[in-house]
Design a protein around this motif. Structure first.
Motif, PDB file in Angstrom:
ATOM      1  N   VAL A 126       3.302  73.711  61.522  1.00  0.00           N
ATOM      2  CA  VAL A 126       4.535  73.983  60.785  1.00  0.00           C
ATOM      3  C   VAL A 126       4.883  72.863  59.801  1.00  0.00           C
ATOM      4  O   VAL A 126       5.563  73.106  58.791  1.00  0.00           O
ATOM      5  CB  VAL A 126       5.714  74.214  61.752  1.00  0.00           C
ATOM      6  CG1 VAL A 126       5.442  75.423  62.641  1.00  0.00           C
ATOM      7  CG2 VAL A 126       5.992  72.985  62.606  1.00  0.00           C
ATOM      8  N   VAL A 130       0.194  74.541  57.494  1.00  0.00           N
ATOM      9  CA  VAL A 130       0.601  75.780  56.817  1.00  0.00           C
ATOM     10  C   VAL A 130       1.247  75.495  55.452  1.00  0.00           C
ATOM     11  O   VAL A 130       0.803  76.034  54.427  1.00  0.00           O
ATOM     12  CB  VAL A 130       1.538  76.610  57.721  1.00  0.00           C
ATOM     13  CG1 VAL A 130       2.069  77.823  56.957  1.00  0.00           C
ATOM     14  CG2 VAL A 130       0.793  77.053  58.979  1.00  0.00           C
ATOM     15  N   GLU A 136      -3.325  79.492  58.018  1.00  0.00           N
ATOM     16  CA  GLU A 136      -2.607  80.569  58.700  1.00  0.00           C
ATOM     17  C   GLU A 136      -1.767  79.970  59.837  1.00  0.00           C
ATOM     18  O   GLU A 136      -2.190  79.000  60.473  1.00  0.00           O
ATOM     19  CB  GLU A 136      -3.599  81.567  59.287  1.00  0.00           C
ATOM     20  CG  GLU A 136      -4.322  82.409  58.258  1.00  0.00           C
ATOM     21  CD  GLU A 136      -3.463  83.548  57.749  1.00  0.00           C
ATOM     22  OE1 GLU A 136      -2.428  83.830  58.383  1.00  0.00           O
ATOM     23  OE2 GLU A 136      -3.832  84.150  56.733  1.00  0.00           O
ATOM     24  N   PRO A 137      -0.596  80.532  60.132  1.00  0.00           N
ATOM     25  CA  PRO A 137       0.197  80.023  61.262  1.00  0.00           C
ATOM     26  C   PRO A 137      -0.554  80.026  62.585  1.00  0.00           C
ATOM     27  O   PRO A 137      -0.301  79.198  63.453  1.00  0.00           O
ATOM     28  CB  PRO A 137       1.397  80.979  61.305  1.00  0.00           C
ATOM     29  CG  PRO A 137       1.529  81.475  59.893  1.00  0.00           C
ATOM     30  CD  PRO A 137       0.118  81.580  59.378  1.00  0.00           C
ATOM     31  N   ILE A 429       1.869  84.361  68.082  1.00  0.00           N
ATOM     32  CA  ILE A 429       2.110  83.732  66.776  1.00  0.00           C
ATOM     33  C   ILE A 429       2.061  84.781  65.673  1.00  0.00           C
ATOM     34  O   ILE A 429       2.865  84.759  64.740  1.00  0.00           O
ATOM     35  CB  ILE A 429       1.067  82.627  66.522  1.00  0.00           C
ATOM     36  CG1 ILE A 429       1.240  81.489  67.534  1.00  0.00           C
ATOM     37  CG2 ILE A 429       1.192  82.072  65.098  1.00  0.00           C
ATOM     38  CD1 ILE A 429       0.170  80.418  67.439  1.00  0.00           C
ATOM     39  N   TYR A 430       1.130  85.721  65.785  1.00  0.00           N
ATOM     40  CA  TYR A 430       1.007  86.778  64.775  1.00  0.00           C
ATOM     41  C   TYR A 430       2.267  87.636  64.720  1.00  0.00           C
ATOM     42  O   TYR A 430       2.734  88.011  63.639  1.00  0.00           O
ATOM     43  CB  TYR A 430      -0.210  87.637  65.094  1.00  0.00           C
ATOM     44  CG  TYR A 430      -0.408  88.802  64.167  1.00  0.00           C
ATOM     45  CD1 TYR A 430      -0.982  88.624  62.906  1.00  0.00           C
ATOM     46  CD2 TYR A 430      -0.015  90.093  64.536  1.00  0.00           C
ATOM     47  CE1 TYR A 430      -1.173  89.696  62.052  1.00  0.00           C
ATOM     48  CE2 TYR A 430      -0.200  91.170  63.691  1.00  0.00           C
ATOM     49  CZ  TYR A 430      -0.771  90.972  62.454  1.00  0.00           C
ATOM     50  OH  TYR A 430      -0.949  92.030  61.602  1.00  0.00           O
ATOM     51  N   GLN A 431       2.831  87.940  65.896  1.00  0.00           N
ATOM     52  CA  GLN A 431       3.995  88.829  65.961  1.00  0.00           C
ATOM     53  C   GLN A 431       5.288  88.120  65.589  1.00  0.00           C
ATOM     54  O   GLN A 431       6.128  88.679  64.878  1.00  0.00           O
ATOM     55  CB  GLN A 431       4.128  89.390  67.387  1.00  0.00           C
ATOM     56  CG  GLN A 431       3.010  90.313  67.804  1.00  0.00           C
ATOM     57  CD  GLN A 431       3.233  91.744  67.372  1.00  0.00           C
ATOM     58  OE1 GLN A 431       4.348  92.143  67.056  1.00  0.00           O
ATOM     59  NE2 GLN A 431       2.170  92.527  67.342  1.00  0.00           N
ATOM     60  N   PHE A 432       5.465  86.874  66.045  1.00  0.00           N
ATOM     61  CA  PHE A 432       6.766  86.211  65.922  1.00  0.00           C
ATOM     62  C   PHE A 432       6.745  84.912  65.132  1.00  0.00           C
ATOM     63  O   PHE A 432       7.776  84.254  64.997  1.00  0.00           O
ATOM     64  CB  PHE A 432       7.326  85.909  67.324  1.00  0.00           C
ATOM     65  CG  PHE A 432       7.510  87.134  68.173  1.00  0.00           C
ATOM     66  CD1 PHE A 432       8.530  88.016  67.914  1.00  0.00           C
ATOM     67  CD2 PHE A 432       6.644  87.400  69.221  1.00  0.00           C
ATOM     68  CE1 PHE A 432       8.708  89.149  68.700  1.00  0.00           C
ATOM     69  CE2 PHE A 432       6.809  88.526  70.011  1.00  0.00           C
ATOM     70  CZ  PHE A 432       7.850  89.408  69.748  1.00  0.00           C
ATOM     71  N   GLY A 433       5.590  84.497  64.637  1.00  0.00           N
ATOM     72  CA  GLY A 433       5.516  83.215  63.963  1.00  0.00           C
ATOM     73  C   GLY A 433       5.276  82.088  64.966  1.00  0.00           C
ATOM     74  O   GLY A 433       5.205  82.312  66.180  1.00  0.00           O
ATOM     75  N   PRO A 434       5.164  80.852  64.499  1.00  0.00           N
ATOM     76  CA  PRO A 434       4.761  79.748  65.374  1.00  0.00           C
ATOM     77  C   PRO A 434       5.844  79.228  66.305  1.00  0.00           C
ATOM     78  O   PRO A 434       5.539  78.597  67.321  1.00  0.00           O
ATOM     79  CB  PRO A 434       4.347  78.653  64.377  1.00  0.00           C
ATOM     80  CG  PRO A 434       5.164  78.936  63.148  1.00  0.00           C
ATOM     81  CD  PRO A 434       5.297  80.429  63.084  1.00  0.00           C
ATOM     82  N   TRP A 435       7.127  79.466  65.983  1.00  0.00           N
ATOM     83  CA  TRP A 435       8.194  78.775  66.711  1.00  0.00           C
ATOM     84  C   TRP A 435       8.366  79.180  68.172  1.00  0.00           C
ATOM     85  O   TRP A 435       8.533  78.308  69.042  1.00  0.00           O
ATOM     86  CB  TRP A 435       9.513  78.913  65.962  1.00  0.00           C
ATOM     87  CG  TRP A 435       9.547  78.061  64.727  1.00  0.00           C
ATOM     88  CD1 TRP A 435       9.459  78.483  63.426  1.00  0.00           C
ATOM     89  CD2 TRP A 435       9.640  76.634  64.681  1.00  0.00           C
ATOM     90  NE1 TRP A 435       9.490  77.416  62.577  1.00  0.00           N
ATOM     91  CE2 TRP A 435       9.604  76.263  63.311  1.00  0.00           C
ATOM     92  CE3 TRP A 435       9.738  75.648  65.646  1.00  0.00           C
ATOM     93  CZ2 TRP A 435       9.671  74.942  62.906  1.00  0.00           C
ATOM     94  CZ3 TRP A 435       9.809  74.325  65.244  1.00  0.00           C
ATOM     95  CH2 TRP A 435       9.769  73.984  63.895  1.00  0.00           C
TER      96      TRP A 435
END
Length: 477
Positions: A126, A130, A136-137, A429-435
């Motif tokens: 992050v 990226v 990619e995240p 990570i793909y569905q919701f991002g890295p956080w």
């Protein structure tokens, strides 16, 4: 594609596995690195294939046909399920509470290493990878996949990464795994010699070096290690065939579990989130192996499953998995992501060394280095690396290192290093991002650190004080 083509492609893998073994036996520089024959053979195939020979000399695919390369690329995704299905077959399955009691400090260290790799990689993703390098995240999951999971997990995750549009991620993860295996041995032996010189070890007291036979990867003539125990009469069924059939049952059970979870997900929440649709088979194959072992024990057939025989099947699958994965590794993918690759490897090594030297002595009451070096080796690549390092620093198994490490694995393996957490990380990570994953792993990392220090710290501190007093009395006398 005919059966003859598939068979010939596998024969070539076997040939280069043998060539890799010959190079290991004949080349001192390779011996000192403890490189597995599968990695040596895989690099040879890579050099003779389209990535090197085909690019600079020709023909386009190097010495191999396009069909052979296609077969090799598909093998790891199949073989990884065999590797994970055999993990607990033939093993005694203690209750989780007992395993935690026997290897609590080891588990705290292992979870800190596993979750810490997600935290470090997630923060780097992050903050740098990226926004500045255009990665990619999902790059935030690759460090744990490559280091903690090793070549098998990295190759096994390829179908998931490709399905999510990040095919280069698998190549980066395999590259990280290669750095981890080599670095685990080189850095591990350097740490052992440092620990011996500074009095951190309790068994070995002089600089260590493996025997010539160990470096070559051979047993001495007077050493006898059975490959397994025959649990059925060959006239009825070949014992190896029986064990392969048991592995097949475990994988099928894992497949049924995964398909059931997919159906439940489709029926209940697939409109908002899909996780099991992208989860690979191999972590569920591991649960299938546990289920088979539990059922066998319940009906009194547990004695028919031999742990050593399962290790041989696992080793066969892993060797062919690694050599096939390296043969089809994309150097172009690593080259185009070299910044992310180098940053992740450097940060991962720093984390692993730091936790070994800082956390292990503060939570492991006795033989902290002998016990901690095994977890360091595993966190750099594969369990075998950890076992090699423990064997060097504790050659006669005088410490509780091997026992504690083994029980810790029973709790640790289902989640990290190719377990459920590893399998779910990329889809999350793909569905919701890295956080969400980063926050969750950060919480787990803090719990592992604080919990380990609070629960085991005082006992470790007391033991260290006793060791200092004993060393002082010994030097004074």
């Amino acid at each position: 594609m005919t059966a003859a083509v598939i068979g010939f492609a596998i024969l070539i893998l076997g040939l280069f596995l043998l060539i890799g073994k010959i190079i290991r036996v004949k080349t001192p520089a390779v011996q000192r690195l403890f490189l597995p024959s599968s990695i040596i053979g895989g690099f040879l195939l890579l050099a003779l294939g389209p990535q090197v020979l085909g690019k600079f000399i020709g023909p386009e695919n190097g010495l191999f046909t396009a069909d052979m390369l296609t077969i090799w690329a598909g093998l790891p995704g199949l073989l990884i399920s065999i590797v994970f299905a055999t993990l607990f077959l033939g093993q005694e399955l203690p209750k989780p509470k007992r395993a935690v009691e026997l290897a609590g400090p080891q588990l705290s260290l292992g979870i800190a290493l596993g979750s810490g790799q997600y935290v470090v990689a997630g923060i780097l993703a992050v903050a740098i990878l990226v926004p500045l390098l255009g990665a990619e995240p999902m790059v935030g999951a690759l460090l744990e996949i490559g280091f903690e999971g090793g070549h098998g997990t990295a190759a096994g995750m390829r179908p998931t990464l490709e399905e999510l549009g990040y095919s280069s991620g698998a190549d980066i993860a395999i590259g990280i795994a290669t750095v981890g295996v080599v670095g685990g041995i080189v850095i591990g032996i350097a740490l052992i010699n440092w620990a011996v010189r500074t009095g951190k070890t309790e068994i070995v007291t002089s600089n260590v070096e493996a025997s010539i036979d160990e470096q070559k990867g051979l047993y001495a003539e007077d050493e006898q290690y059975p490959a397994g125990t025959l649990t059925s009469r060959p006239a009825s069924v070949e014992p190896l065939s029986l064990h392969v059939a048991i592995v097949a049952l475990a994988i099928l059970i894992g497949w049924l579990i995964l398909e059931g979870l997919k159906l439940i997900e489709q029926a209940l929440w697939s409109d908002t989130i899909e996780i099991f649709a992208f989860v690979p088979l191999f972590p569920l194959a591991m649960l299938g192996g546990v289920a088979v072992q539990v059922m066998a024990d319940k009906v009194g057939a547990g004695r028919l499953i031999d742990a050593q025989m399962m290790l041989r099947i696992q080793g066969l699958a892993l060797d062919f998995l690694i050599i096939a994965a390296l043969a089809t590794l994309s150097l172009e993918a690593i080259g185009s992501n070299i910044g992310s690759f180098l940053i992740l490897c450097t940060a991962g090594i720093a984390l692993n060394v730091g936790l070994l030297l800082w956390l292990a002595p503060r939570i492991i009451p006795n033989y902290w280095f002998e016990r901690g070096i095994g977890d360091f080796g595993q966190s750099m690549g594969v369990t075998a690396t950890g076992l090699i390092l423990m064997r060097i620093v504790d050659p006669d198994a005088e410490s509780p290192a091997f026992e504690a490490f083994g029980y810790k694995q029973l709790v640790f393996e289902p989640f990290f290093g190719g377990g459920l957490v590893t399998a779910a990380a990329v889809p999350l990570i793909y569905q919701f991002g890295p956080w969400p994953l980063l926050i969750g792993m950060a919480v787990l990392f803090v719990v592992a650190l604080v919990g380990g220090l609070v629960i085991y710290g005082s006992a470790a501190k007391e033991q260290r004080q006793k060791d200092k007093e004993r060393q002082h009395a010994s030097s004074s006398s």
